[in-house]
Enzyme design. Structure first.
Site, PDB file in Angstrom:
ATOM      1  N   CYS A 102      73.103  33.791  -0.753  1.00 51.70           N
ATOM      2  CA  CYS A 102      73.478  34.896  -1.643  1.00 51.70           C
ATOM      3  C   CYS A 102      74.705  34.563  -2.471  1.00 51.70           C
ATOM      4  O   CYS A 102      74.715  34.735  -3.689  1.00 51.70           O
ATOM      5  CB  CYS A 102      73.724  36.165  -0.829  1.00 51.70           C
ATOM      6  SG  CYS A 102      74.203  37.577  -1.843  1.00 51.70           S
ATOM      7  N   CYS A 149      71.924  35.687  -5.063  1.00 46.57           N
ATOM      8  CA  CYS A 149      72.079  36.970  -5.754  1.00 46.57           C
ATOM      9  C   CYS A 149      73.392  37.113  -6.511  1.00 46.57           C
ATOM     10  O   CYS A 149      73.422  37.735  -7.572  1.00 46.57           O
ATOM     11  CB  CYS A 149      71.890  38.120  -4.775  1.00 46.57           C
ATOM     12  SG  CYS A 149      72.578  37.861  -3.140  1.00 46.57           S
ATOM     13  N   LYS A 203      73.349  34.776  -9.693  1.00 47.66           N
ATOM     14  CA  LYS A 203      72.248  35.261 -10.531  1.00 47.66           C
ATOM     15  C   LYS A 203      72.617  36.578 -11.209  1.00 47.66           C
ATOM     16  O   LYS A 203      72.328  36.779 -12.388  1.00 47.66           O
ATOM     17  CB  LYS A 203      70.984  35.438  -9.681  1.00 47.66           C
ATOM     18  CG  LYS A 203      69.759  35.888 -10.471  1.00 47.66           C
ATOM     19  CD  LYS A 203      68.540  35.943  -9.561  1.00 47.66           C
ATOM     20  CE  LYS A 203      68.764  36.878  -8.409  1.00 47.66           C
ATOM     21  NZ  LYS A 203      67.635  36.910  -7.460  1.00 47.66           N
ATOM     22  N   TYR A 257      60.392  38.833  -7.464  1.00 49.79           N
ATOM     23  CA  TYR A 257      61.629  39.288  -8.114  1.00 49.79           C
ATOM     24  C   TYR A 257      62.435  38.129  -8.702  1.00 49.79           C
ATOM     25  O   TYR A 257      63.020  38.269  -9.775  1.00 49.79           O
ATOM     26  CB  TYR A 257      62.474  40.129  -7.148  1.00 49.79           C
ATOM     27  CG  TYR A 257      63.165  39.363  -6.054  1.00 49.79           C
ATOM     28  CD1 TYR A 257      64.487  38.946  -6.196  1.00 49.79           C
ATOM     29  CD2 TYR A 257      62.524  39.073  -4.853  1.00 49.79           C
ATOM     30  CE1 TYR A 257      65.138  38.259  -5.194  1.00 49.79           C
ATOM     31  CE2 TYR A 257      63.163  38.380  -3.840  1.00 49.79           C
ATOM     32  CZ  TYR A 257      64.459  37.975  -4.016  1.00 49.79           C
ATOM     33  OH  TYR A 257      65.092  37.277  -3.016  1.00 49.79           O
ATOM     34  N   GLU A 276      63.304  38.052 -12.625  1.00 44.26           N
ATOM     35  CA  GLU A 276      64.717  38.115 -12.989  1.00 44.26           C
ATOM     36  C   GLU A 276      65.099  36.948 -13.898  1.00 44.26           C
ATOM     37  O   GLU A 276      65.738  37.141 -14.941  1.00 44.26           O
ATOM     38  CB  GLU A 276      65.577  38.133 -11.726  1.00 44.26           C
ATOM     39  CG  GLU A 276      65.518  39.459 -10.995  1.00 44.26           C
ATOM     40  CD  GLU A 276      66.243  39.464  -9.666  1.00 44.26           C
ATOM     41  OE1 GLU A 276      66.544  40.562  -9.165  1.00 44.26           O
ATOM     42  OE2 GLU A 276      66.500  38.370  -9.112  1.00 44.26           O
ATOM     43  N   HIS A 294      75.401  66.201 -16.728  1.00 47.51           N
ATOM     44  CA  HIS A 294      74.909  66.005 -18.092  1.00 47.51           C
ATOM     45  C   HIS A 294      76.036  65.573 -19.029  1.00 47.51           C
ATOM     46  O   HIS A 294      77.158  66.065 -18.907  1.00 47.51           O
ATOM     47  CB  HIS A 294      74.292  67.319 -18.582  1.00 47.51           C
ATOM     48  CG  HIS A 294      73.735  67.251 -19.957  1.00 47.51           C
ATOM     49  ND1 HIS A 294      72.537  66.646 -20.237  1.00 47.51           N
ATOM     50  CD2 HIS A 294      74.225  67.711 -21.135  1.00 47.51           C
ATOM     51  CE1 HIS A 294      72.290  66.743 -21.532  1.00 47.51           C
ATOM     52  NE2 HIS A 294      73.308  67.392 -22.109  1.00 47.51           N
ATOM     53  N   GLU A 334      70.699  62.378 -14.190  1.00 46.15           N
ATOM     54  CA  GLU A 334      70.336  63.790 -14.083  1.00 46.15           C
ATOM     55  C   GLU A 334      68.831  63.990 -14.048  1.00 46.15           C
ATOM     56  O   GLU A 334      68.343  65.035 -13.577  1.00 46.15           O
ATOM     57  CB  GLU A 334      70.944  64.600 -15.230  1.00 46.15           C
ATOM     58  CG  GLU A 334      70.328  64.359 -16.583  1.00 46.15           C
ATOM     59  CD  GLU A 334      70.935  65.230 -17.686  1.00 46.15           C
ATOM     60  OE1 GLU A 334      70.973  66.452 -17.513  1.00 46.15           O
ATOM     61  OE2 GLU A 334      71.397  64.660 -18.699  1.00 46.15           O
TER      62      GLU A 334
END
Length: 447
Positions: free
Chosen positions: A43, A48, A51, A178, A182, A436, A441
């Protein structure tokens, strides 16, 4: 005095191994960690973290264009791969230092050598030194799988992609998961011509179909070329790149072939089977809920077990191991309702059951969606649409799955995943006042 050199010997200083080592040492155990490459694991060093930094860098391609619609006089910009690459690797060096410091501060001994298991309580180092431990923890992770066909050695994997000398003008990415999607998004934003090759016609298997279909639609619009039902026949070396031969396709001349075709547990040559540790067909260590292997003194956590190949899961497994063995707080990891994300362009995120899984398991389900264009995209003149999807038990109203694709989807989902894990209902979302204006939301306005 202990009958062993160490209370715990950990093989592998990745996410799971580091957590188990630090916590065990904090409980007073005498701990040693063997790592043959760098502290931090996949990782931090080659996965990750670097990346995600490339993902951030890639986002500027669209942000710079969009900025003009927001009044910024942005000139035409060029991208320098070497600058980003070197800065990312510099940050990897920083993290390697922090992880090393963390282990040392906790009192764990770091041994920068390859280690193999030579007995239920014995480890032999590459230098030939043999040490003993009451417990051995295998946390060696996994490595990229490379298909076997003529010329496959001419390709690279996610291990090497961070170190490319120059940005490829043309890149073929093999895989539909993935990692493949990616890097397809990353290199496409950097200006490379990207072709993604997949053996089937399904990308991101296991994610909700509506969400992955939306990513495919957007990726095609962005110019990524997909070749489905295609098998690699061979790769030939050229003076200025390679020639890729696919089944049912014309040959392609490209600069780089990147294999993102799954990961294989790192158990080869560790000596595990010789001491009685059972491995599955993929070479993963078979463990019980308590992370114990078929040898009472040998445990395993993380990708080497091939349960859930996610860094936060490995960390939790390492924590559970240390708490149970040295902290007198036995517990196991709950693998239900684990959130996950794909840092594509735009990113996807999901938690809980997909619509298909819910219909198969529950029968009666209700699905609520919001298909909208983010405010920023509207003003920027970008027609890309986000999609949020909530799957509920048709009888109780409990939210059993939440899936989304759109800007900042992973950041939004992390908080929402708490609600799904807690078993809240659609009504609990409805009763929450919207924040908002925000994309998040939409979660409390789903119809």
């Amino acid at each position: 005095m202990s009958d062993y050199d160490y209370d715990l010997f950990v093989i592998g200083a990745g996410s799971g191994g580091v957590r188990a080592s630090r916590v065990s040492a904090a409980y007073g155990a005498k701990v040693a960690v063997a790592e043959e490459y760098r502290v931090g694991g996949t990782c931090v060093i080659r996965g990750c973290v670097p990346k995600k930094l490339l993902v951030y860098g890639a986002h500027f391609a669209e942000d710079l264009k969009d900025a003009r619609r927001f009044g910024w006089n942005v000139p035409d910009c060029s991208f320098d791969w070497a600058v980003l690459r070197d800065n990312v690797m510099g940050d990897v060096d920083r993290l390697n230092g922090l992880y090393t410091q963390g282990l040392e501060n906790a009192g764990a001994e770091i041994i920068l050598e390859r280690a193999t298991v030579t007995g239920p309580h014995e480890v032999t180092l590459a230098s030939g030194r043999t040490v003993t431990a009451k417990y051995i923890l295998v946390a060696t992770g996994a490595h990229p799988h490379v298909p076997d066909f003529p010329g496959s050695d001419l390709g690279i994997t996610s291990n090497e992609v961070f170190h490319l000398d120059k940005l490829p003008k043309r890149i073929v990415i093999a895989g539909g998961g993935y990692i493949a999607n990616e890097f397809a998004g990353i290199f496409n934003e950097f200006g490379s011509r990207v072709t993604l090759v997949n053996r089937s016609d399904v990308i991101l298997r296991g994610y909700d179909q509506s969400i992955r279909d939306r990513l495919l639609q957007i990726s095609l619009t962005k110019g990524i070329d997909f070749r489905f039902h295609a098998e690699f026949e061979k790769i030939e070396k050229l003076d200025d790149g390679v020639r890729v031969h696919l089944s049912g396709q014309d040959p392609m001349d490209v600069d780089v072939v990147l294999f993102a075709t799954g990961r294989v547990p790192n158990t080869m040559g560790l000596g595990l089977e010789a001491v009685g540790v059972e491995l599955d067909a993929q070479g993963a260590v078979k463990v019980g809920d308590d992370n114990r292997s078929t040898v009472d003194s040998i445990y395993a956590v993380g990708d080497v077990t091939n349960r859930v190949q996610l860094t936060p899961v490995a960390i939790r497994e390492g924590q559970a191991f240390a708490d149970t063995i040295f902290g007198d707080k036995p517990h196991t990891v709950d693998y239900s309702c684990i959130p996950s994300a794909v840092f594509s362009h735009p990113p996807m995120a999901g938690v809980g059951m997909t619509e298909g899984e819910a219909r198969n398991k529950l029968g009666s389900v209700k699905v609520y969606t919001s298909d909208f264009r983010a405010m920023k995209n509207v003003l920027a003149g970008r027609h890309e649409r986000a999609l949020y999807k909530m799957i509920c038990d048709g009888i109780t109203g409990r939210v059993v799955g939440l899936h989304m694709i759109g800007p900042d989807a992973p950041e939004i989902l992390q908080a929402a995943a708490v609600a799904v894990k807690a078993g809240l209902t659609k009504d609990a979302f409805d009763q929450t006042v919207a924040l908002h204006p925000s994309m998040a939301e939409e979660l409390v306005l789903l119809k």
